[in-house]
Design a protein around this motif. Structure first.
Motif, PDB file in Angstrom:
ATOM      1  N   TYR A   2      -3.463  12.704   5.185  1.00  0.00           N
ATOM      2  CA  TYR A   2      -3.363  11.871   3.994  1.00  0.00           C
ATOM      3  C   TYR A   2      -4.659  11.912   3.196  1.00  0.00           C
ATOM      4  O   TYR A   2      -5.170  10.921   2.733  1.00  0.00           O
ATOM      5  N   ARG A   3      -5.195  13.089   3.028  1.00  0.00           N
ATOM      6  CA  ARG A   3      -6.480  13.249   2.372  1.00  0.00           C
ATOM      7  C   ARG A   3      -6.472  12.802   0.912  1.00  0.00           C
ATOM      8  O   ARG A   3      -7.523  12.521   0.352  1.00  0.00           O
ATOM      9  N   CYS A   4      -5.318  12.729   0.291  1.00  0.00           N
ATOM     10  CA  CYS A   4      -5.253  12.314  -1.114  1.00  0.00           C
ATOM     11  C   CYS A   4      -5.445  10.821  -1.274  1.00  0.00           C
ATOM     12  O   CYS A   4      -5.591  10.320  -2.377  1.00  0.00           O
ATOM     13  N   ILE A   5      -5.491  10.074  -0.179  1.00  0.00           N
ATOM     14  CA  ILE A   5      -5.610   8.624  -0.235  1.00  0.00           C
ATOM     15  C   ILE A   5      -7.052   8.256   0.088  1.00  0.00           C
ATOM     16  O   ILE A   5      -7.537   8.490   1.193  1.00  0.00           O
ATOM     17  N   PRO A   6      -7.765   7.653  -0.864  1.00  0.00           N
ATOM     18  CA  PRO A   6      -9.198   7.459  -0.708  1.00  0.00           C
ATOM     19  C   PRO A   6      -9.631   6.458   0.355  1.00  0.00           C
ATOM     20  O   PRO A   6     -10.732   6.548   0.861  1.00  0.00           O
ATOM     21  N   ASP A   7      -8.808   5.487   0.730  1.00  0.00           N
ATOM     22  CA  ASP A   7      -9.267   4.442   1.645  1.00  0.00           C
ATOM     23  C   ASP A   7      -8.969   4.725   3.113  1.00  0.00           C
ATOM     24  O   ASP A   7      -8.989   3.835   3.941  1.00  0.00           O
ATOM     25  N   ILE A   8      -8.737   5.987   3.452  1.00  0.00           N
ATOM     26  CA  ILE A   8      -8.450   6.356   4.839  1.00  0.00           C
ATOM     27  C   ILE A   8      -9.600   7.176   5.394  1.00  0.00           C
ATOM     28  O   ILE A   8     -10.066   8.118   4.774  1.00  0.00           O
ATOM     29  N   SER A   9     -10.054   6.784   6.576  1.00  0.00           N
ATOM     30  CA  SER A   9     -11.058   7.598   7.255  1.00  0.00           C
ATOM     31  C   SER A   9     -10.329   8.494   8.251  1.00  0.00           C
ATOM     32  O   SER A   9      -9.416   8.049   8.932  1.00  0.00           O
ATOM     33  N   LEU A  10     -10.708   9.733   8.307  1.00  0.00           N
ATOM     34  CA  LEU A  10     -10.015  10.696   9.158  1.00  0.00           C
ATOM     35  C   LEU A  10     -10.559  10.649  10.585  1.00  0.00           C
ATOM     36  O   LEU A  10     -11.759  10.579  10.800  1.00  0.00           O
ATOM     37  N   ALA A  11      -9.646  10.694  11.541  1.00  0.00           N
ATOM     38  CA  ALA A  11     -10.003  10.723  12.952  1.00  0.00           C
ATOM     39  C   ALA A  11      -9.055  11.670  13.656  1.00  0.00           C
ATOM     40  O   ALA A  11      -7.969  11.945  13.170  1.00  0.00           O
TER      41      ALA A  11
ATOM     42  N   ARG B 100       0.826  -1.216   0.000  1.00  0.00           N
ATOM     43  CA  ARG B 100       0.000   0.000   0.000  1.00  0.00           C
ATOM     44  C   ARG B 100       0.852   1.255   0.000  1.00  0.00           C
ATOM     45  O   ARG B 100       0.515   2.238  -0.658  1.00  0.00           O
ATOM     46  N   ALA B 101       1.945   1.238   0.760  1.00  0.00           N
ATOM     47  CA  ALA B 101       2.833   2.406   0.806  1.00  0.00           C
ATOM     48  C   ALA B 101       3.392   2.712  -0.582  1.00  0.00           C
ATOM     49  O   ALA B 101       3.476   3.874  -0.987  1.00  0.00           O
ATOM     50  N   THR B 102       3.757   1.665  -1.311  1.00  0.00           N
ATOM     51  CA  THR B 102       4.266   1.850  -2.673  1.00  0.00           C
ATOM     52  C   THR B 102       3.204   2.463  -3.572  1.00  0.00           C
ATOM     53  O   THR B 102       3.485   3.412  -4.329  1.00  0.00           O
ATOM     54  N   VAL B 103       1.988   1.981  -3.484  1.00  0.00           N
ATOM     55  CA  VAL B 103       0.889   2.533  -4.286  1.00  0.00           C
ATOM     56  C   VAL B 103       0.644   3.994  -3.913  1.00  0.00           C
ATOM     57  O   VAL B 103       0.458   4.843  -4.791  1.00  0.00           O
ATOM     58  N   HIS B 104       0.680   4.305  -2.620  1.00  0.00           N
ATOM     59  CA  HIS B 104       0.475   5.690  -2.183  1.00  0.00           C
ATOM     60  C   HIS B 104       1.557   6.616  -2.723  1.00  0.00           C
ATOM     61  O   HIS B 104       1.267   7.731  -3.155  1.00  0.00           O
ATOM     62  N   ILE B 105       2.802   6.161  -2.711  1.00  0.00           N
ATOM     63  CA  ILE B 105       3.898   6.976  -3.271  1.00  0.00           C
ATOM     64  C   ILE B 105       3.655   7.220  -4.754  1.00  0.00           C
ATOM     65  O   ILE B 105       3.776   8.336  -5.242  1.00  0.00           O
TER      66      ILE B 105
END
Length: 98
Positions: free
Chosen positions: A85-94, A51-56
């Motif tokens: 990390y708002r540019c990453i769609p699969d993260i929910s913000l808390a 996932r980190a690679t995809v995010h980069i």
């Protein structure tokens, strides 16, 4: 049992915090804080690495995501601990309020 959610972060998150301490006392306080709050430090897994690679690939150029942030963002998708990390769609913000 408390309703309080247990915070989790990956090993690179811990290392980023540990790198920022100014002396052994602050490192001790960091470790105590982690222990007293029951926070869990997640290992870096193959899934997090992928996932980190995809995010980069998706966010480094357009959003300035850096190497140290990529595994943190990748583990944030699982832990619900996402801030910048708002540019990453699969993260929910808390948010965390001490």
């Amino acid at each position: 049992m408390s309703n309080r959610r247990i915070a989790r972060g990956d090993l690179s998150t811990y290392m980023e915090f540990a790198q920022g301490v100014r002396d052994k006392n602050e490192l001790r306080l960091l470790r105590q804080t982690i222990g007293l709050n029951g926070w869990r430090i997640l290992p870096l897994t193959e899934s997090i690495g992928h996932r980190a690679t995809v995010h980069i690939e998706n966010c480094a150029l357009a959003h300035g995501l850096r190497l140290a942030d990529a595994p943190i963002a990748a583990s944030s998708a699982d832990s619900g601990n996402a801030k910048r990390y708002r540019c990453i769609p699969d993260i929910s913000l808390a948010s965390y309020t001490p």
